[in-house]
Design an enzyme around this catalytic site. Structure first.
Site, short mmCIF file in Angstrom:
data_model
loop_
_atom_site.label_atom_id
_atom_site.label_comp_id
_atom_site.label_asym_id
_atom_site.label_seq_id
_atom_site.Cartn_x
_atom_site.Cartn_y
_atom_site.Cartn_z
N TYR A 205 -4.68 -21.02 -17.92
CA TYR A 205 -5.10 -22.32 -17.42
C TYR A 205 -6.12 -23.00 -18.42
O TYR A 205 -6.18 -24.14 -18.74
CB TYR A 205 -5.80 -22.16 -16.13
CG TYR A 205 -6.49 -23.59 -15.53
CD1 TYR A 205 -5.68 -24.39 -15.29
CD2 TYR A 205 -8.11 -23.62 -15.54
CE1 TYR A 205 -6.24 -25.71 -14.52
CE2 TYR A 205 -8.43 -24.74 -14.99
CZ TYR A 205 -7.77 -25.73 -14.57
OH TYR A 205 -8.40 -26.86 -14.15
N LYS A 209 -6.20 -26.52 -20.90
CA LYS A 209 -7.25 -27.81 -20.72
C LYS A 209 -7.97 -27.75 -22.08
O LYS A 209 -8.24 -29.06 -22.44
CB LYS A 209 -8.44 -27.41 -19.56
CG LYS A 209 -7.84 -27.07 -18.10
CD LYS A 209 -7.49 -28.75 -17.74
CE LYS A 209 -6.68 -28.68 -16.43
NZ LYS A 209 -6.66 -30.18 -16.25
N THR A 242 -10.61 -28.83 -3.80
CA THR A 242 -9.20 -29.15 -3.40
C THR A 242 -8.29 -27.90 -3.39
O THR A 242 -8.91 -26.60 -3.58
CB THR A 242 -8.57 -29.98 -4.61
OG1 THR A 242 -8.57 -29.08 -5.88
CG2 THR A 242 -9.46 -31.21 -4.96
#
Length: 325
Positions: A205, A209, A242
């Site tokens: 991840y 990014k 989220t």
């Protein structure tokens, strides 16, 4: 051996998260200024069916934009469009299917959009996944790298010609790439971009990014060199409450709910800097920057290395089947 390979990446990512939480504890969320109306302008928001993507699409529609929400969940997408229209926004919203796990789907989306002859003034590359188990996209890419980065790399490049024609001096088209503070703890292994030698969800991840930030800066260099009226910025939304954080590990998952309520930003707050980058007068002609909480910030040192930017660009073009510019 597996644990030793995973632990450093996990620790780096969580340390980045702790730093962000401390910042958010002592600093108020960025408040959007009054933004100019965007009537007649067209935007695409990937992953705009929920969370920050929905809030971004909603706000841009409220400013008068025609917003195309791109995603792979049609039922939720149509519900998001209905909600935006029910609020009486001045603009227009619609849902168009695109699966970022498939380069074919990305190409089909772009062709469908171009066939309509619409201009494109804003592209918000918002969609993403985080900390999922090891799996591959339809094209055989590690899922974080493929969905978060490579598909958006392809999407942006395929839409660049439309954005160049749509922008003009004093009213540039804008590309907003969603980054993350985890990029500060990333390691970029050019010889193993697919994380095949040693997989860590946290490392994969973070790598996706840092790739997004490198891409943003190199893209802006190309646009500036060509004199094109298009600006590209990387936006860090902070830690936002989220569904992306549902895959936190162990103690972090247990602590997530009370910590999120106290320290995480709401989706609307998380979207505020992306909306600012997309529509604020102060951002006219401003590109190649990293924005966090409404301010320009320094990104990780590696992201400013021109040779790394160029190398990643070349490799990315080869992976998605694009000719280098």
């Amino acid at each position: 051996m597996w644990l030793l390979s995973v632990l450093p990446a996990m620790v780096r990512v969580y340390l980045c998260g702790i730093r962000v939480l401390f910042y958010q504890l002592f600093n108020r969320s960025f408040t959007l200024p009054v933004l100019p109306k965007q009537n007649g302008r067209v935007a695409i928001v990937t992953g705009g069916v929920r969370g920050m993507g929905f809030e971004t699409a909603r706000h841009l529609a409220n400013l008068g934009m025609h917003v195309v929400i791109a995603g792979n969940e049609e039922e939720e997408g149509l519900a998001a469009v209905r909600k935006i229209h029910e609020e009486g926004n001045e603009g227009k919203a619609e849902f168009v299917f695109m699966d970022l796990a498939s380069l074919k789907s990305v190409r089909q989306f772009v062709q469908k959009f171009k066939n309509r002859g619409l201009p494109l003034h804003v592209l918000v590359n918002n969609a993403g996944i985080m900390l999922v188990p090891q799996r591959k996209t339809e094209d055989g890419f590690e899922s974080h790298f493929g969905i978060n980065y490579l598909s958006h790399f392809l999407l942006t490049n395929l839409l660049l010609d439309v954005m160049k024609k749509s922008g003009e001096q004093g009213c540039c088209s804008r590309i907003i790439n969603m980054a993350s503070a985890t990029h500060y703890g990333a390691t970029l292994n050019m010889d193993d971009l697919q994380s095949r030698k040693s997989y860590s969800a946290h490392g994969a991840y973070a790598q996706s990014k840092v790739a997004i930030v490198l891409f943003t800066y190199y893209l802006q260099e190309q646009l500036t060199a060509g004199g094109f009226p298009v600006m590209a910025s990387a936006v860090d939304p902070g830690m936002v409450d989220t569904a992306l954080y549902d895959r936190l590990c162990g103690p972090a998952q247990i602590a997530k709910k009370p910590v999120a309520k106290l320290l995480f930003r709401t989706p609307a707050e998380g979207a505020s800097t992306a909306v600012y980058a997309a529509a604020a007068s102060e951002m006219e002609g401003v590109g190649g920057c990293y924005l966090y909480n409404g301010k320009r910030m320094q990104s990780a040192d590696i992201t400013y290395k021109a040779d790394v930017q160029a190398d990643l660009w070349r490799r990315s073009c080869a992976l998605v089947g694009l000719k280098e510019a």
